[in-house]
Write a protein that holds these residues in place. Structure first.
Motif, PDB file in Angstrom:
ATOM      1  N   SER A 146      39.616 -55.530 -10.390  1.00 12.35           N
ATOM      2  CA  SER A 146      38.553 -56.378 -10.921  1.00 12.35           C
ATOM      3  C   SER A 146      39.153 -57.529 -11.722  1.00 12.35           C
ATOM      4  O   SER A 146      40.304 -57.465 -12.163  1.00 12.35           O
TER       5      SER A 146
ATOM      6  N   ILE B 141      38.433 -46.296 -12.589  1.00 14.41           N
ATOM      7  CA  ILE B 141      37.135 -46.965 -12.564  1.00 14.41           C
ATOM      8  C   ILE B 141      36.529 -46.794 -13.951  1.00 14.41           C
ATOM      9  O   ILE B 141      36.359 -45.669 -14.422  1.00 14.41           O
TER      10      ILE B 141
ATOM     11  N   ASP C 195      25.944 -51.972 -13.463  1.00 20.28           N
ATOM     12  CA  ASP C 195      27.229 -52.408 -12.916  1.00 20.28           C
ATOM     13  C   ASP C 195      27.646 -51.378 -11.871  1.00 20.28           C
ATOM     14  O   ASP C 195      27.514 -50.172 -12.098  1.00 20.28           O
TER      15      ASP C 195
ATOM     16  N   ILE D  16      30.271 -50.579  -8.052  1.00 15.18           N
ATOM     17  CA  ILE D  16      31.194 -50.931  -6.970  1.00 15.18           C
ATOM     18  C   ILE D  16      30.614 -50.322  -5.702  1.00 15.18           C
ATOM     19  O   ILE D  16      30.430 -49.106  -5.616  1.00 15.18           O
TER      20      ILE D  16
ATOM     21  N   VAL E  17      31.221 -49.762  -1.683  1.00 15.47           N
ATOM     22  CA  VAL E  17      32.286 -49.761  -0.683  1.00 15.47           C
ATOM     23  C   VAL E  17      31.638 -49.592   0.690  1.00 15.47           C
ATOM     24  O   VAL E  17      30.916 -48.609   0.924  1.00 15.47           O
TER      25      VAL E  17
ATOM     26  N   CYS F 192      30.389 -45.976 -10.120  1.00 17.60           N
ATOM     27  CA  CYS F 192      30.211 -46.579 -11.445  1.00 17.60           C
ATOM     28  C   CYS F 192      30.663 -45.568 -12.484  1.00 17.60           C
ATOM     29  O   CYS F 192      31.064 -44.448 -12.159  1.00 17.60           O
TER      30      CYS F 192
ATOM     31  N   LEU G 243      34.514 -54.402  -0.241  1.00 23.32           N
ATOM     32  CA  LEU G 243      34.225 -53.939  -1.601  1.00 23.32           C
ATOM     33  C   LEU G 243      33.382 -54.988  -2.308  1.00 23.32           C
ATOM     34  O   LEU G 243      33.685 -56.188  -2.240  1.00 23.32           O
TER      35      LEU G 243
ATOM     36  N   LEU H 198      31.769 -55.814  -6.148  1.00 33.34           N
ATOM     37  CA  LEU H 198      31.637 -55.513  -7.570  1.00 33.34           C
ATOM     38  C   LEU H 198      30.521 -56.385  -8.126  1.00 33.34           C
ATOM     39  O   LEU H 198      30.540 -57.608  -7.969  1.00 33.34           O
TER      40      LEU H 198
ATOM     41  N   THR I 271      28.306 -56.968 -11.742  1.00 30.91           N
ATOM     42  CA  THR I 271      28.110 -56.642 -13.159  1.00 30.91           C
ATOM     43  C   THR I 271      27.016 -57.538 -13.733  1.00 30.91           C
ATOM     44  O   THR I 271      26.792 -58.654 -13.263  1.00 30.91           O
TER      45      THR I 271
END
Length: 613
Positions: A181, A213, A224, A226, A228, A243, A259, A261, A263
């Motif tokens: 990140s 993570i 927030d 991630i 995949v 998360c 991926l 991400l 937030t």
């Protein structure tokens, strides 16, 4: 503050992410004491508001989370109004509609300011969905009359068009590396939206290992997260949603992974770090052909089971070793490292062999391993052929492109019982029955054997003998059986190569066609060289099988051998008897001569043995 006093600061931190710090100061006898206490719920808790059962609204904030609960039989619209020079991004992280409704009865429709539909979410749509547009947008939720718990969470933010709040993500290629990140191992920024697309070589899968993570903790990963995806885009199947504070090990089914991400505006932590590496889809190895090189990746467990390490493997040129040991990978150039180039008809092939160095000394307890890789270029088609031999026995063979075709022996022309032993021991001139099978359940595809040739070398670098070429039989014992859906059958009589070993290997090229295409290559049979490219086909594929070895003794050889041995014994016996008779006559003659000579000599000294002490 009077002279002689000084400030004393004491910092007290609580690591629970659901609180934030408040401070106050007191004045003890020795000075000011400032104490930081973490007491009040943070923004993470502030976002966990009771679900609002509202029906539509006009939103003008630059960013806002929405937790919405909806009743049955509703038609509600939320209008997000933003300036024309801003881009609005809308992220759905929870979508819970009536699972028994279809999309026409219940859905979420997202439109831009011009009422152009950006997307429609149905009861079976993935939880994670993202929409972007310049200016504002609208979200319309329509529910049917059924009683059901309906809940969705969405978050939007806007930013100047052409200027992302956080620069991150990107397209990546390779066999190993790290994705992390922004600012890792520091805190990730707010409003981060990062998408990484990773491609590994063809015929591989990707292993992802998240060593850390640490993003906002929430059971539903609303704030927030991630995401995949098992594929080249966010439209691919969702592999996992991550998360909180954890680790993870994931493995894709393809050679691509995506991926994401996302937030929001509060509670920034350390983000994540993930290592990735490519692994072969098969149990042994994978092959990928590119413009000027081949990439081979070997399964570490396969190599370990054979008792080898990556350092012991080389290409044909022993100075060319693996380019990576984790994963075990070889980059094989077409023009170096012992790669053999071969031109035949319209096809150019490049072949190399990965093998382990031979053990020193008199014995070894490890199998001799060879991974033979070939890239064939035929017009605009690239064919990737790879098979593994252990002690010159083919253990695994496959065409690693679109279609997988196997070649198998059968015991008779009924093609019921396959031959499972390898090597396959046969008698000279025995009829051998083979079937090329397409390992794909498709009732619309048929298979045709275009060419098939034999070699005494498992790498097919020695002289070859044609059984069939371009659909034309070249061996007078070759016979074609009627083909069916997904297979082709043929036979020929076993033979051996003169002045070479008794092993024979076969490589066959088959053509795969639509069964209802009467003008396809599969229906044209023998085609002369100048008409080679006539007829359509879906694909071409190669299959390899072997070795075929002659039995050590056939009945004829055994009878002949016995006759030769009997004749040889009889001959040797006669010669031996004659030699004994001649020797006996010579001994008798010498004895008579010696006796006569001794009688004519006068008496003299004679030698007597002296006894020893």
């Amino acid at each position: 503050m009077g002279k002689g006093y000084q400030h004393t600061h004491i910092y007290i931190y609580f690591s629970l992410p659901i609180f934030k710090a408040y401070t106050f100061s007191i004045m003890p006898p020795l000075g000011w004491l400032t104490i930081f206490f973490v007491l009040v719920p943070s923004l993470a808790q502030e976002k966990v508001l009771p679900i609002e059962e509202q029906c539509g609204a006009v939103l003008t904030d630059p960013f806002k989370p929405l937790q919405i609960g909806l009743a049955a039989d509703k038609d509600c619209t939320w209008n997000i109004e933003r300036p024309a020079n801003e881009t609005t991004r809308l992220v759905f992280s929870v979508l819970n509609l009536n699972p028994n409704a279809d999309c026409s009865q219940e859905n979420v429709t997202v439109t831009d300011e011009n009422l152009q539909v950006l997307g429609v979410l149905c009861p079976n749509s993935p939880n994670i969905s993202v929409f972007e547009t310049v200016g504002g947008l609208s979200v319309r939720v329509f529910t049917d009359s059924s009683t059901s718990d309906r809940y969705l969470y969405m978050f939007y933010n806007s930013f100047p068009t052409g200027s992302e709040p956080v620069s991150c993500g990107g397209d990546m290629r390779g066999i190993s590396g790290t994705i992390s990140s922004p600012n890792y191992p520091g805190r990730h920024p707010d409003f981060a939206f990062c998408v990484w697309h990773l491609d590994a070589p063809k015929n591989t899968k990707i292993q992802l290992s998240f060593s850390e993570i640490f993003i906002e903790i929430d059971p539903l990963c609303r704030f927030d997260f991630i995401a995949v995806y098992d594929g080249p885009s966010t439209s691919a199947p969702l592999l996992d949603l991550l998360c909180g504070r954890t680790t993870a090990e994931l493995e894709t089914s393809s050679n691509s992974v995506t991926l994401m991400l996302s937030t929001d505006y509060a509670n920034s932590y350390f983000g994540f770090s993930a290592n990735y590496k490519a692994l072969p889809k098969s149990n042994t190895s994978s092959l990928s052909c590119s413009g000027n090189e081949m990439t081979v990746i070997i399964n570490p467990s396969y190599l370990e089971n054979l008792g080898y390490t990556a350092d012991e493997l080389t290409l044909t040129d022993a100075s060319c070793g693996p380019s990576s040991s984790n994963p075990i990978a070889f980059v094989v150039p077409y023009q170096a490292c012992g790669t053999v180039r071969k031109v035949e008809d319209h096809t150019i092939s490049y072949t190399n062999t990965i093998s382990a160095s031979l053990a020193k000394g008199l014995i070894t307890r490890r199998k001799q391993i060879q991974i033979i890789v070939t890239c064939e270029l035929d017009g605009n088609t690239t064919l990737e052929i790879m098979y593994t031999t252990e002690d010159d026995i083919i253990q695994e063979q496959r065409d690693t492109d679109r279609f997988d075709v196997g070649l198998s022996f059968f015991t008779s022309e009924t093609f019921v019982t396959p031959v499972v032993q390898s090597p396959y021991y046969v008698d000279l001139n025995q009829t051998l029955f083979l079937q090329a099978t397409l390992h794909l359940p498709d009732s619309q595809l048929t298979v045709f054997t275009d060419s098939c040739f034999a070699s005494s070398d498992p790498k097919f670098q020695a002289s070859t003998y044609d059984l069939i070429r371009q659909g034309c039989a070249k061996d007078n014992t070759y016979h074609t059986f009627p083909s069916g859906i997904g297979f082709a059958r043929f036979s020929f009589n076993a033979f051996k190569f003169l002045r070479t070993h008794n092993s024979v290997y076969l490589k066959c090229r088959v053509v795969i066609c639509d069964s209802d295409d009467e003008a396809s290559r599969c229906n044209q049979g023998c085609i002369s060289r100048h008409r080679r490219d006539l007829g359509s086909s879906k694909w071409k594929s190669n299959a390899v099988v072997g070795p075929i070895r002659l039995s050590h003794h056939t009945q004829g050889e055994i009878s002949e051998s016995i006759s030769e041995k009997d004749g040889s014994i009889a001959g040797h016996s006669s010669l031996y008897l004659f030699g004994v008779l001649v020797l006996a006559a010579n001994v008798l003659l010498l004895s008579l001569v010696a006796l006569r000579y001794s009688r004519k000599q006068p008496a003299a000294y004679r030698y007597h043995p002296v006894p020893t002490q």
